[in-house]
Motif scaffolding. Structure first.
Motif, short mmCIF file in Angstrom:
data_model
loop_
_atom_site.label_atom_id
_atom_site.label_comp_id
_atom_site.label_asym_id
_atom_site.label_seq_id
_atom_site.Cartn_x
_atom_site.Cartn_y
_atom_site.Cartn_z
N ARG A 183 0.83 -1.21 0.00
CA ARG A 183 0.00 0.00 0.00
C ARG A 183 0.86 1.25 0.00
N GLY A 184 1.96 1.25 0.76
CA GLY A 184 2.81 2.42 0.80
C GLY A 184 3.51 2.71 -0.52
N CYS A 185 3.74 1.69 -1.33
CA CYS A 185 4.42 1.88 -2.62
C CYS A 185 3.45 1.99 -3.79
N ALA A 186 2.16 1.82 -3.53
CA ALA A 186 1.19 1.77 -4.63
C ALA A 186 0.58 3.13 -4.95
N ILE A 187 0.99 4.17 -4.23
CA ILE A 187 0.36 5.47 -4.43
C ILE A 187 0.57 5.99 -5.84
N GLY A 188 1.75 5.80 -6.39
CA GLY A 188 2.03 6.30 -7.73
C GLY A 188 1.63 5.34 -8.83
N SER A 189 0.97 4.24 -8.51
CA SER A 189 0.55 3.25 -9.51
C SER A 189 -0.94 2.98 -9.36
N PRO A 190 -1.77 3.65 -10.16
CA PRO A 190 -3.22 3.43 -10.04
C PRO A 190 -3.62 1.98 -10.32
N GLN A 191 -2.83 1.27 -11.12
CA GLN A 191 -3.15 -0.13 -11.38
C GLN A 191 -3.14 -0.94 -10.07
N VAL A 192 -2.16 -0.71 -9.23
CA VAL A 192 -2.04 -1.46 -7.98
C VAL A 192 -3.05 -0.95 -6.96
N GLU A 194 -5.49 10.47 -1.47
CA GLU A 194 -6.02 11.83 -1.41
C GLU A 194 -4.93 12.86 -1.13
N ARG A 195 -3.91 12.45 -0.37
CA ARG A 195 -2.81 13.38 -0.07
C ARG A 195 -1.82 13.50 -1.21
N SER A 196 -1.68 12.44 -1.99
CA SER A 196 -0.60 12.41 -2.99
C SER A 196 -1.05 12.75 -4.39
N VAL A 197 -2.31 12.53 -4.71
CA VAL A 197 -2.80 12.76 -6.07
C VAL A 197 -3.58 14.07 -6.08
N PRO A 198 -3.12 15.09 -6.80
CA PRO A 198 -3.76 16.41 -6.72
C PRO A 198 -5.11 16.49 -7.44
N GLU A 199 -5.25 15.80 -8.56
CA GLU A 199 -6.47 15.93 -9.35
C GLU A 199 -7.57 15.01 -8.82
N ALA A 200 -8.78 15.55 -8.68
CA ALA A 200 -9.91 14.76 -8.15
C ALA A 200 -10.25 13.59 -9.06
N ALA A 201 -10.17 13.83 -10.39
CA ALA A 201 -10.49 12.75 -11.32
C ALA A 201 -9.48 11.61 -11.20
N ASP A 202 -8.21 11.96 -11.05
CA ASP A 202 -7.18 10.92 -10.88
C ASP A 202 -7.36 10.17 -9.57
N ARG A 203 -7.76 10.90 -8.50
CA ARG A 203 -8.00 10.24 -7.22
C ARG A 203 -9.15 9.25 -7.34
N ALA A 204 -10.21 9.67 -7.99
CA ALA A 204 -11.36 8.77 -8.14
C ALA A 204 -10.99 7.54 -8.97
N PHE A 205 -10.20 7.76 -10.01
CA PHE A 205 -9.78 6.62 -10.84
C PHE A 205 -8.89 5.67 -10.06
N ALA A 206 -7.94 6.22 -9.27
CA ALA A 206 -7.00 5.37 -8.55
C ALA A 206 -7.67 4.56 -7.45
N LEU A 207 -8.83 5.02 -6.95
CA LEU A 207 -9.52 4.32 -5.87
C LEU A 207 -10.71 3.51 -6.34
N THR A 208 -10.92 3.43 -7.64
CA THR A 208 -12.01 2.61 -8.18
C THR A 208 -11.62 1.13 -8.13
N PRO A 209 -12.36 0.29 -7.44
CA PRO A 209 -11.99 -1.13 -7.34
C PRO A 209 -11.98 -1.80 -8.70
#
Length: 436
Positions: free
Chosen positions: A371-380, A415-430
């Protein structure tokens, strides 16, 4: 005391597992067996020759000598080529294993060491070479059928059969070695070993029996190293004879140094000489093993994912495959009682308590570092979100808290690392495939 599980001890299991972690035992045993096979074949050749000479069937003896001389050419070729063949094959294979260790984790090398096909192939290759030398030593320079002392025809036939077996095993060995270059078979093998360890705990029933007062504590003496396993049956028998309960203080997989408390003695008579009996049943080595270490499989899967997520490798798809297996293992462990394991004697009296990881420990081991290393990888991060949702639907209510905490931390980090809301929503979509 945490939950305890009852499990029947297996007296020979430590020895078997330790031998599986070595590469010398199988080839050495094979060389001894092939020497016995050669003695039997030589005796059969001698019996056939003696019978023919007693019957004065010299024409048949001449025919056997002719066949044996033809076979000698093949056996000589086998003897001269086999060691070169062994060296080239295993040199290439070790390079492949080294590449797999660099791509995934150094701990995958133990897959090669414990592989039955690898050991069997190496054992048969060496046995074929030794047998060819022994057969060549059996040839007699005498050509007179009435005076010849040895016609190693059966021995030559056995050598040819060993060559055929070597070729078949070579195909199987190369196939398996090539599998080590692929992430799928590697994580599948690690997961299978982890399930085997988990399966030893399935038949256990929880117990909350209080332990008698502690009367002694035995410290580790000898070299520092990792606590690999304990000989459960030996400790249970020792505790039963002395009317005590033994408790393993460190967990399997912990690193111990001289002076580290190993065994706590509960009940029985104080002052008994426990040290020699107990230390002989505790194995300390240079690395962890799967034998009694429930968390080692998750440790390896996490290492593979972390290596894949490092900037030098940058392979999130491999990390997703490792997360798949972590979710699979945790889903299987969800209904299993975890914590300490209580080993009982034949009268169902607890004699050994062995500490183990709890549910929260396994969840943290499987997800925290990834989890700590997956912030920059939306796939993970998407695969982790799907894994949390799947496990939360499966686990009992009492085991939801560690998963909910991991999911909340993942959301907070994104939420802390990804500035764009759309990118945050995409990265957290199961998404069970990450990004398909």
């Amino acid at each position: 005391m945490s939950q305890r599980n009852r499990r029947r001890p297996r007296p020979l299991s430590p020895l078997r597992e330790h031998l599986r972690d070595t590469f010398w035992f199988a080839p050495t045993l094979a060389l001894v067996l092939v020497f016995g096979l050669w003695i039997a074949a030589d005796a059969l050749d001698t019996a056939i020759l003696d019978a023919l000479q007693q019957d004065q069937d010299y024409e048949t003896v001449r025919t056997l000598i002719s066949w044996a001389e033809d076979a000698k050419v093949i056996v000589t070729t086998i003897s001269s080529a086999m060691m070169t063949f062994i060296g080239v094959v295993f040199s290439i294979s070790l390079v492949a294993v080294q590449m797999a260790a660099g791509n995934f984790s150094p701990r995958v090398v133990r897959i090669f060491i414990r592989s039955r096909i690898s050991k069997l192939t190496f054992a048969v290759f060496l046995s074929t070479f030794l047998l060819s030398l022994l057969v060549l030593s059996s040839y007699d320079s005498e050509t007179d059928p009435a005076r010849v002392a040895s016609v190693p025809l059966v021995q030559s036939a056995v050598t040819l059969l060993m060559v055929a077996l070597s070729l078949l095993l070579f195909i199987a060995y190369v196939t398996q070695t090539l599998q080590l270059m692929k992430v799928g078979p590697v994580v599948e093998h690690v997961t299978r070993e982890a399930f085997r360890t988990l399966g030893k705990m399935r038949a256990a029933a929880p117990s909350e029996e209080p332990l008698p007062p502690e009367v002694a504590r035995i410290a580790h003496k000898g070299r520092s190293g990792t606590l690999r396993d304990v000989h459960v049956a030996r400790l249970v028998r020792t505790a039963q004879r002395r009317g005590a309960v033994l408790r393993l203080v460190p967990r399997i997989g912990d690193f111990v140094v001289p002076g580290t408390p190993l065994i706590a003695v509960h009940g029985g008579r104080a002052g008994l000489p426990w040290e020699r009996l107990v230390r002989s049943a505790v194995s300390v080595g240079v690395e962890r093993t799967f034998h009694q270490d429930l968390g080692f499989g998750l440790r390896q899967l996490s290492d593979i994912a972390l290596r894949a997520l490092s900037p030098a490798v940058n392979d999130p798809t491999t990390a997703v495959q490792a997360v798949d297996r972590i979710v699979q293992f945790l889903a299987a462990a969800a209904p299993v009682p975890l914590g300490a394991v209580a080993h009982r004697d034949r009268r169902a009296v607890v004699r050994l308590v062995q500490e183990g990881p709890g549910w929260g420990d396994l969840v943290d081991l499987g997800f925290t570092e990834i989890r700590g290393c997956a912030i920059g990888s939306p796939q993970v991060s998407r695969r982790l979100a799907a894994g949390f949702d799947d496990l939360l639907r499966i686990v009992p209510e009492t085991r939801r808290a560690p998963l909910e905490r991991q999911r909340a931390l993942l959301v907070l980090a994104v939420e802390r690392s990804v500035p764009e809301a759309a990118d945050r929503a995409f990265a957290l979509t199961p998404d069970r495939q990450g990004i398909g």
